[in-house]
Design a protein around this motif. Structure first.
Motif, PDB file in Angstrom:
ATOM      1  N   GLN A   1       0.831  -1.208   0.000  1.00  5.65           N
ATOM      2  CA  GLN A   1       0.000   0.000   0.000  1.00  5.65           C
ATOM      3  C   GLN A   1       0.862   1.252   0.000  1.00  5.65           C
ATOM      4  O   GLN A   1       0.557   2.227  -0.709  1.00  5.65           O
ATOM      5  N   GLN A   2       1.959   1.231   0.745  1.00  4.03           N
ATOM      6  CA  GLN A   2       2.861   2.388   0.744  1.00  4.03           C
ATOM      7  C   GLN A   2       3.461   2.605  -0.639  1.00  4.03           C
ATOM      8  O   GLN A   2       3.592   3.750  -1.090  1.00  4.03           O
ATOM      9  N   GLN A   3       3.797   1.499  -1.325  1.00  2.00           N
ATOM     10  CA  GLN A   3       4.367   1.651  -2.657  1.00  2.00           C
ATOM     11  C   GLN A   3       3.338   2.213  -3.629  1.00  2.00           C
ATOM     12  O   GLN A   3       3.677   2.992  -4.519  1.00  2.00           O
ATOM     13  N   ARG A   4       2.081   1.849  -3.466  1.00  2.00           N
ATOM     14  CA  ARG A   4       1.034   2.405  -4.327  1.00  2.00           C
ATOM     15  C   ARG A   4       0.799   3.890  -4.037  1.00  2.00           C
ATOM     16  O   ARG A   4       0.475   4.656  -4.941  1.00  2.00           O
ATOM     17  N   VAL A   5       0.965   4.287  -2.787  1.00  2.00           N
ATOM     18  CA  VAL A   5       0.883   5.717  -2.462  1.00  2.00           C
ATOM     19  C   VAL A   5       2.022   6.463  -3.159  1.00  2.00           C
ATOM     20  O   VAL A   5       1.825   7.547  -3.728  1.00  2.00           O
ATOM     21  N   ALA A   6       3.220   5.889  -3.110  1.00  2.00           N
ATOM     22  CA  ALA A   6       4.369   6.514  -3.789  1.00  2.00           C
ATOM     23  C   ALA A   6       4.118   6.619  -5.289  1.00  2.00           C
ATOM     24  O   ALA A   6       4.461   7.630  -5.922  1.00  2.00           O
ATOM     25  N   LEU A   7       3.516   5.591  -5.870  1.00  2.00           N
ATOM     26  CA  LEU A   7       3.184   5.624  -7.297  1.00  2.00           C
ATOM     27  C   LEU A   7       2.147   6.706  -7.579  1.00  2.00           C
ATOM     28  O   LEU A   7       2.286   7.476  -8.540  1.00  2.00           O
ATOM     29  N   ALA A   8       1.120   6.784  -6.740  1.00  4.91           N
ATOM     30  CA  ALA A   8       0.088   7.807  -6.918  1.00  4.91           C
ATOM     31  C   ALA A   8       0.690   9.204  -6.831  1.00  4.91           C
ATOM     32  O   ALA A   8       0.344  10.102  -7.617  1.00  4.91           O
ATOM     33  N   ARG A   9       1.589   9.414  -5.888  1.00  7.19           N
ATOM     34  CA  ARG A   9       2.228  10.729  -5.730  1.00  7.19           C
ATOM     35  C   ARG A   9       3.047  11.101  -6.963  1.00  7.19           C
ATOM     36  O   ARG A   9       3.105  12.266  -7.362  1.00  7.19           O
ATOM     37  N   ALA A  10       3.658  10.094  -7.594  1.00  3.91           N
ATOM     38  CA  ALA A  10       4.490  10.361  -8.768  1.00  3.91           C
ATOM     39  C   ALA A  10       3.660  10.703  -9.997  1.00  3.91           C
ATOM     40  O   ALA A  10       4.096  11.497 -10.839  1.00  3.91           O
ATOM     41  N   ILE A  11       2.465  10.108 -10.127  1.00  6.25           N
ATOM     42  CA  ILE A  11       1.699  10.303 -11.359  1.00  6.25           C
ATOM     43  C   ILE A  11       0.600  11.344 -11.238  1.00  6.25           C
ATOM     44  O   ILE A  11       0.058  11.771 -12.260  1.00  6.25           O
ATOM     45  N   VAL A  12       0.284  11.789 -10.020  1.00  7.99           N
ATOM     46  CA  VAL A  12      -0.817  12.750  -9.862  1.00  7.99           C
ATOM     47  C   VAL A  12      -0.495  14.098 -10.504  1.00  7.99           C
ATOM     48  O   VAL A  12      -1.394  14.840 -10.914  1.00  7.99           O
ATOM     49  N   THR A  13       0.789  14.415 -10.622  1.00  8.63           N
ATOM     50  CA  THR A  13       1.197  15.687 -11.230  1.00  8.63           C
ATOM     51  C   THR A  13       1.240  15.622 -12.756  1.00  8.63           C
ATOM     52  O   THR A  13       1.645  16.575 -13.405  1.00  8.63           O
ATOM     53  N   GLU A  14       0.833  14.458 -13.310  1.00  2.44           N
ATOM     54  CA  GLU A  14       0.807  14.240 -14.760  1.00  2.44           C
ATOM     55  C   GLU A  14       2.171  14.515 -15.402  1.00  2.44           C
ATOM     56  O   GLU A  14       2.321  15.352 -16.288  1.00  2.44           O
ATOM     57  N   PRO A  15       3.201  13.775 -14.961  1.00  6.73           N
ATOM     58  CA  PRO A  15       4.546  13.983 -15.517  1.00  6.73           C
ATOM     59  C   PRO A  15       4.621  13.518 -16.969  1.00  6.73           C
ATOM     60  O   PRO A  15       3.831  12.691 -17.417  1.00  6.73           O
ATOM     61  N   LYS A  16       5.609  14.043 -17.673  1.00  5.96           N
ATOM     62  CA  LYS A  16       5.841  13.604 -19.051  1.00  5.96           C
ATOM     63  C   LYS A  16       6.346  12.169 -19.084  1.00  5.96           C
ATOM     64  O   LYS A  16       6.069  11.412 -20.020  1.00  5.96           O
TER      65      LYS A  16
END
Length: 335
Positions: free
Chosen positions: A138-153
Protein backbone atom coordinates in the motif's frame (compact mmCIF):
# COMPACT_ATOMS: atom_id res chain seq x y z
CA UNK A 1 12.84 11.86 -33.18
CA UNK A 2 11.72 9.43 -30.48
CA UNK A 3 10.11 10.78 -27.31
CA UNK A 4 13.22 10.11 -25.18
CA UNK A 5 16.70 9.95 -26.71
CA UNK A 6 20.01 9.21 -25.00
CA UNK A 7 22.81 10.21 -27.37
CA UNK A 8 26.37 8.98 -26.68
CA UNK A 9 25.87 9.30 -22.93
CA UNK A 10 28.89 8.68 -20.71
CA UNK A 11 29.08 8.92 -16.94
CA UNK A 12 32.16 8.73 -14.76
CA UNK A 13 32.34 8.59 -10.97
CA UNK A 14 35.98 9.46 -10.51
CA UNK A 15 37.86 6.86 -12.58
CA UNK A 16 34.86 4.53 -12.65
CA UNK A 17 33.30 4.56 -16.14
CA UNK A 18 29.69 3.70 -15.26
CA UNK A 19 27.88 4.49 -18.53
CA UNK A 20 29.73 3.86 -21.80
CA UNK A 21 28.45 5.59 -24.94
CA UNK A 22 24.78 4.82 -24.29
CA UNK A 23 22.53 5.34 -27.31
CA UNK A 24 18.93 4.49 -26.48
CA UNK A 25 15.50 5.65 -27.67
CA UNK A 26 12.07 5.35 -26.07
CA UNK A 27 8.82 5.88 -27.95
CA UNK A 28 5.98 7.83 -26.39
CA UNK A 29 3.58 5.67 -24.38
CA UNK A 30 5.99 2.71 -24.09
CA UNK A 31 6.96 0.91 -20.91
CA UNK A 32 10.67 0.23 -21.28
CA UNK A 33 12.71 -1.81 -18.82
CA UNK A 34 16.40 -1.41 -18.07
CA UNK A 35 17.44 -4.88 -16.96
CA UNK A 36 20.72 -6.08 -15.58
CA UNK A 37 22.75 -7.06 -12.50
CA UNK A 38 23.66 -4.67 -9.71
CA UNK A 39 26.28 -2.11 -10.69
CA UNK A 40 25.68 -2.34 -14.46
CA UNK A 41 24.62 1.33 -14.84
CA UNK A 42 20.84 1.04 -15.25
CA UNK A 43 19.88 3.12 -12.19
CA UNK A 44 22.55 5.68 -13.02
CA UNK A 45 21.02 6.19 -16.47
CA UNK A 46 17.61 6.65 -14.87
CA UNK A 47 18.99 9.27 -12.48
CA UNK A 48 20.66 11.09 -15.38
CA UNK A 49 17.30 11.30 -17.14
CA UNK A 50 15.65 12.56 -13.95
CA UNK A 51 18.34 15.22 -13.51
CA UNK A 52 19.58 13.73 -10.23
CA UNK A 53 22.97 13.03 -11.84
CA UNK A 54 24.79 15.03 -14.50
CA UNK A 55 26.20 13.25 -17.53
CA UNK A 56 29.93 13.46 -18.15
CA UNK A 57 29.35 13.68 -21.89
CA UNK A 58 26.54 13.14 -24.36
CA UNK A 59 23.02 14.59 -24.63
CA UNK A 60 19.55 13.67 -23.40
CA UNK A 61 16.41 14.73 -25.27
CA UNK A 62 12.79 14.65 -24.08
CA UNK A 63 9.94 15.34 -26.50
CA UNK A 64 12.34 16.99 -28.94
CA UNK A 65 13.97 19.24 -26.33
CA UNK A 66 17.54 18.97 -25.06
CA UNK A 67 17.20 18.56 -21.28
CA UNK A 68 20.81 17.61 -20.55
CA UNK A 69 21.45 20.77 -18.54
CA UNK A 70 17.85 21.46 -17.41
CA UNK A 71 17.20 21.33 -13.65
CA UNK A 72 15.49 18.24 -12.28
CA UNK A 73 12.61 20.31 -10.94
CA UNK A 74 11.59 21.59 -14.37
CA UNK A 75 11.97 18.38 -16.41
CA UNK A 76 8.43 17.18 -15.75
CA UNK A 77 9.51 13.71 -14.62
CA UNK A 78 7.96 11.61 -11.86
CA UNK A 79 10.05 9.04 -10.03
CA UNK A 80 9.35 6.14 -7.66
CA UNK A 81 12.27 4.65 -5.73
CA UNK A 82 12.83 1.29 -4.06
CA UNK A 83 12.38 3.07 -0.73
CA UNK A 84 8.85 4.44 -0.43
CA UNK A 85 10.11 7.86 0.76
CA UNK A 86 6.70 8.87 2.11
CA UNK A 87 6.37 11.69 4.62
CA UNK A 88 5.59 9.86 7.90
CA UNK A 89 3.84 12.88 9.41
CA UNK A 90 1.43 13.27 6.46
CA UNK A 91 -1.59 11.10 5.75
CA UNK A 92 -2.19 9.46 2.37
CA UNK A 93 -4.08 12.45 0.98
CA UNK A 94 -1.36 14.94 1.86
CA UNK A 95 1.47 12.66 0.71
CA UNK A 96 -0.16 12.37 -2.73
CA UNK A 97 -1.14 16.05 -2.80
CA UNK A 98 2.36 17.28 -1.91
CA UNK A 99 3.55 17.93 -5.46
CA UNK A 100 0.29 19.59 -6.47
CA UNK A 101 0.51 21.95 -3.49
CA UNK A 102 4.12 22.78 -4.41
CA UNK A 103 2.84 23.68 -7.88
CA UNK A 104 0.16 25.88 -6.31
CA UNK A 105 -2.76 24.01 -7.86
CA UNK A 106 -6.18 25.26 -6.63
CA UNK A 107 -7.49 23.44 -3.55
CA UNK A 108 -10.62 22.00 -5.21
CA UNK A 109 -8.59 20.70 -8.14
CA UNK A 110 -6.13 19.06 -5.73
CA UNK A 111 -9.01 17.33 -3.97
CA UNK A 112 -10.40 16.00 -7.23
CA UNK A 113 -7.04 14.88 -8.62
CA UNK A 114 -5.96 13.10 -5.44
CA UNK A 115 -9.27 11.26 -5.07
CA UNK A 116 -9.18 10.23 -8.73
CA UNK A 117 -5.63 8.88 -8.58
CA UNK A 118 -6.23 7.06 -5.28
CA UNK A 119 -9.27 5.44 -6.84
CA UNK A 120 -7.05 4.32 -9.72
CA UNK A 121 -4.49 2.69 -7.41
CA UNK A 122 -7.19 1.19 -5.17
CA UNK A 123 -6.46 3.22 -2.05
CA UNK A 124 -9.32 5.73 -1.81
CA UNK A 125 -10.53 4.15 1.43
CA UNK A 126 -7.06 4.75 2.96
CA UNK A 127 -7.08 8.49 2.24
CA UNK A 128 -6.88 9.58 5.92
CA UNK A 129 -4.42 6.95 7.10
CA UNK A 130 -0.70 7.48 7.74
CA UNK A 131 2.21 5.50 6.25
CA UNK A 132 2.78 3.46 9.42
CA UNK A 133 -0.82 2.23 9.16
CA UNK A 134 -0.26 0.82 5.66
CA UNK A 135 1.32 -2.38 4.36
CA UNK A 136 4.45 -2.25 2.23
CA UNK A 137 2.43 -2.76 -0.95
CA UNK A 138 0.00 0.00 0.00
CA UNK A 139 2.86 2.39 0.74
CA UNK A 140 4.37 1.65 -2.66
CA UNK A 141 1.03 2.41 -4.33
CA UNK A 142 0.88 5.72 -2.46
CA UNK A 143 4.37 6.51 -3.79
CA UNK A 144 3.18 5.62 -7.30
CA UNK A 145 0.09 7.81 -6.92
CA UNK A 146 2.23 10.73 -5.73
CA UNK A 147 4.49 10.36 -8.77
CA UNK A 148 1.70 10.30 -11.36
CA UNK A 149 -0.82 12.75 -9.86
CA UNK A 150 1.20 15.69 -11.23
CA UNK A 151 0.81 14.24 -14.76
CA UNK A 152 4.55 13.98 -15.52
CA UNK A 153 5.84 13.60 -19.05
CA UNK A 154 7.73 10.48 -17.98
CA UNK A 155 7.43 8.07 -15.07
CA UNK A 156 10.63 6.48 -13.74
CA UNK A 157 10.48 3.40 -11.50
CA UNK A 158 13.76 2.37 -9.85
CA UNK A 159 13.36 -1.20 -8.54
CA UNK A 160 10.12 -0.19 -6.78
CA UNK A 161 9.00 -3.74 -5.95
CA UNK A 162 12.21 -5.40 -4.80
CA UNK A 163 11.36 -5.13 -1.08
CA UNK A 164 7.87 -6.64 -1.46
CA UNK A 165 6.96 -10.33 -1.05
CA UNK A 166 6.56 -12.47 -4.17
CA UNK A 167 2.76 -12.76 -4.38
CA UNK A 168 2.11 -9.07 -3.76
CA UNK A 169 4.92 -8.21 -6.15
CA UNK A 170 3.22 -10.12 -8.98
CA UNK A 171 -0.08 -8.34 -8.25
CA UNK A 172 1.60 -4.93 -8.24
CA UNK A 173 3.34 -5.70 -11.53
CA UNK A 174 -0.08 -6.20 -13.10
CA UNK A 175 -1.41 -3.02 -11.46
CA UNK A 176 1.54 -0.92 -12.66
CA UNK A 177 1.07 -2.18 -16.21
CA UNK A 178 -2.68 -1.49 -16.06
CA UNK A 179 -2.19 2.06 -14.78
CA UNK A 180 0.59 2.77 -17.28
CA UNK A 181 -1.64 1.70 -20.17
CA UNK A 182 -4.65 3.57 -18.81
CA UNK A 183 -2.70 6.81 -18.53
CA UNK A 184 -0.59 6.10 -21.64
CA UNK A 185 2.37 7.48 -19.73
CA UNK A 186 5.88 6.87 -21.02
CA UNK A 187 7.57 4.77 -18.35
CA UNK A 188 11.08 3.48 -17.71
CA UNK A 189 11.36 0.65 -15.20
CA UNK A 190 14.63 -0.54 -13.65
CA UNK A 191 14.97 -4.09 -12.34
CA UNK A 192 17.43 -6.95 -11.99
CA UNK A 193 14.57 -9.48 -12.18
CA UNK A 194 14.17 -11.02 -15.63
CA UNK A 195 10.66 -12.34 -14.86
CA UNK A 196 9.53 -8.87 -13.85
CA UNK A 197 10.96 -7.41 -17.06
CA UNK A 198 9.15 -10.06 -19.11
CA UNK A 199 5.79 -9.31 -17.50
CA UNK A 200 5.94 -5.52 -17.75
CA UNK A 201 7.83 -4.46 -20.83
CA UNK A 202 7.16 -3.29 -24.35
CA UNK A 203 10.93 -3.17 -24.79
CA UNK A 204 13.85 -4.44 -22.70
CA UNK A 205 17.38 -3.06 -22.74
CA UNK A 206 19.80 -5.51 -21.12
CA UNK A 207 22.74 -3.76 -19.43
CA UNK A 208 26.15 -5.23 -18.72
CA UNK A 209 29.05 -3.27 -17.19
CA UNK A 210 27.88 0.09 -18.53
CA UNK A 211 26.96 -1.12 -22.02
CA UNK A 212 23.66 -2.11 -23.56
CA UNK A 213 24.26 -5.79 -24.28
CA UNK A 214 21.05 -6.38 -26.24
CA UNK A 215 17.69 -4.68 -26.84
CA UNK A 216 14.38 -6.13 -27.93
CA UNK A 217 10.98 -7.35 -26.84
CA UNK A 218 10.72 -9.92 -24.05
CA UNK A 219 10.20 -12.70 -26.58
CA UNK A 220 13.14 -11.56 -28.74
CA UNK A 221 15.57 -11.50 -25.82
CA UNK A 222 14.36 -14.80 -24.43
CA UNK A 223 14.31 -16.72 -27.70
CA UNK A 224 17.29 -15.14 -29.44
CA UNK A 225 20.07 -14.06 -27.05
CA UNK A 226 22.98 -12.76 -29.10
CA UNK A 227 25.75 -13.10 -26.53
CA UNK A 228 26.78 -15.49 -23.78
CA UNK A 229 25.91 -12.87 -21.15
CA UNK A 230 22.40 -12.41 -22.58
CA UNK A 231 21.87 -16.16 -22.66
CA UNK A 232 22.96 -16.55 -19.04
CA UNK A 233 20.88 -13.60 -17.77
CA UNK A 234 17.65 -14.17 -19.72
CA UNK A 235 15.93 -17.51 -19.32
CA UNK A 236 17.54 -20.69 -18.03
CA UNK A 237 19.91 -21.53 -20.84
CA UNK A 238 22.60 -24.15 -20.42
CA UNK A 239 25.79 -22.84 -22.07
CA UNK A 240 27.95 -25.60 -23.57
CA UNK A 241 31.14 -25.72 -25.61
CA UNK A 242 29.98 -26.41 -29.16
CA UNK A 243 32.74 -29.00 -29.50
CA UNK A 244 31.22 -31.08 -26.69
CA UNK A 245 27.77 -31.09 -28.31
CA UNK A 246 29.36 -31.93 -31.68
CA UNK A 247 31.15 -34.90 -30.13
CA UNK A 248 27.96 -36.15 -28.49
CA UNK A 249 25.73 -35.77 -31.56
CA UNK A 250 28.06 -36.16 -34.53
CA UNK A 251 26.98 -32.74 -35.84
CA UNK A 252 29.34 -29.96 -36.99
CA UNK A 253 29.23 -26.52 -35.33
CA UNK A 254 31.21 -23.47 -36.47
CA UNK A 255 30.57 -21.47 -33.28
CA UNK A 256 32.43 -21.58 -29.97
CA UNK A 257 29.46 -22.15 -27.65
CA UNK A 258 25.80 -23.15 -27.82
CA UNK A 259 22.89 -22.26 -25.54
CA UNK A 260 20.03 -24.67 -24.86
CA UNK A 261 16.81 -23.90 -22.97
CA UNK A 262 15.42 -26.70 -20.76
CA UNK A 263 11.99 -26.58 -22.40
CA UNK A 264 13.34 -27.73 -25.79
CA UNK A 265 14.76 -30.91 -24.27
CA UNK A 266 12.48 -33.97 -24.18
CA UNK A 267 13.09 -37.07 -22.04
CA UNK A 268 12.03 -40.65 -22.72
CA UNK A 269 12.94 -44.16 -21.67
CA UNK A 270 13.30 -45.25 -25.29
CA UNK A 271 15.42 -43.75 -28.10
CA UNK A 272 13.52 -41.75 -30.72
CA UNK A 273 14.16 -40.93 -34.37
CA UNK A 274 13.63 -37.39 -35.66
CA UNK A 275 15.90 -35.57 -38.13
CA UNK A 276 14.90 -32.21 -36.64
CA UNK A 277 16.35 -33.11 -33.27
CA UNK A 278 19.68 -34.00 -31.70
CA UNK A 279 19.63 -37.29 -29.81
CA UNK A 280 21.66 -38.08 -26.68
CA UNK A 281 21.74 -40.77 -24.03
CA UNK A 282 22.33 -39.89 -20.41
CA UNK A 283 21.69 -40.44 -16.72
CA UNK A 284 19.41 -38.41 -14.43
CA UNK A 285 21.61 -36.77 -11.78
CA UNK A 286 18.97 -34.77 -9.89
CA UNK A 287 15.58 -33.09 -10.14
CA UNK A 288 14.01 -29.93 -8.72
CA UNK A 289 10.28 -29.23 -8.54
CA UNK A 290 9.05 -25.81 -9.70
CA UNK A 291 5.34 -26.25 -9.04
CA UNK A 292 3.91 -28.11 -12.02
CA UNK A 293 7.35 -28.19 -13.72
CA UNK A 294 10.06 -30.68 -12.77
CA UNK A 295 13.54 -29.67 -13.91
CA UNK A 296 15.82 -32.66 -14.45
CA UNK A 297 19.58 -32.52 -14.77
CA UNK A 298 21.00 -35.15 -17.13
CA UNK A 299 24.64 -36.05 -17.70
CA UNK A 300 25.26 -37.21 -21.27
CA UNK A 301 28.98 -37.98 -21.36
CA UNK A 302 30.70 -34.58 -21.40
CA UNK A 303 27.41 -32.78 -22.04
CA UNK A 304 25.25 -31.72 -19.08
CA UNK A 305 21.69 -30.60 -19.86
CA UNK A 306 18.54 -29.53 -18.05
CA UNK A 307 15.09 -30.62 -19.17
CA UNK A 308 11.75 -29.17 -18.02
CA UNK A 309 8.89 -31.64 -17.83
CA UNK A 310 5.29 -30.67 -17.04
CA UNK A 311 4.17 -32.91 -14.18
CA UNK A 312 0.65 -34.19 -14.74
CA UNK A 313 0.50 -37.70 -13.36
CA UNK A 314 2.51 -40.87 -13.16
CA UNK A 315 5.87 -41.53 -11.58
CA UNK A 316 8.64 -38.92 -12.16
CA UNK A 317 12.02 -39.97 -13.49
CA UNK A 318 14.38 -41.02 -10.73
CA UNK A 319 17.98 -40.15 -10.01
CA UNK A 320 20.34 -42.67 -11.58
CA UNK A 321 17.95 -43.77 -14.34
CA UNK A 322 19.20 -43.99 -17.93
CA UNK A 323 17.14 -41.86 -20.32
CA UNK A 324 17.18 -40.65 -23.91
CA UNK A 325 17.05 -36.97 -24.81
CA UNK A 326 15.72 -35.26 -27.92
CA UNK A 327 16.83 -31.64 -28.41
CA UNK A 328 15.14 -29.46 -31.04
CA UNK A 329 17.79 -28.32 -33.51
CA UNK A 330 16.00 -25.03 -34.23
CA UNK A 331 16.07 -24.21 -30.52
CA UNK A 332 19.85 -24.50 -30.09
CA UNK A 333 21.38 -21.01 -30.11
CA UNK A 334 24.87 -20.64 -31.53
CA UNK A 335 27.03 -18.08 -29.71
Amino acid sequence: MSYIVFENVNKFFGNNHVLKDINLEVEKGQLVTLLGPSGCGKSTLLRCLAGLETVTSGRIYLDGNDITDVSARTRGIGMVFQQYSLFPNLNVFNNVAYGLKQNKIPKQEIQEKVEEILEMVGLKEKITQYPNQLSGGQQQRVALARAIVTEPKVLLLDEPLSAIDALLRRNLQIEIRRIQKELNITTIFVTHDQDEAMVLSDMIHLFNEGFIEQSGSAIELYANPRTKFAATFIGNYRILPAADLAKATGEIFTCQDVAIRPEIVQISYQPTVDEDKYHLKGVITNSISHGNIIRYNIQCGEVNLNADVVYESGIPYKEGETVYLSVRKDGVIEL
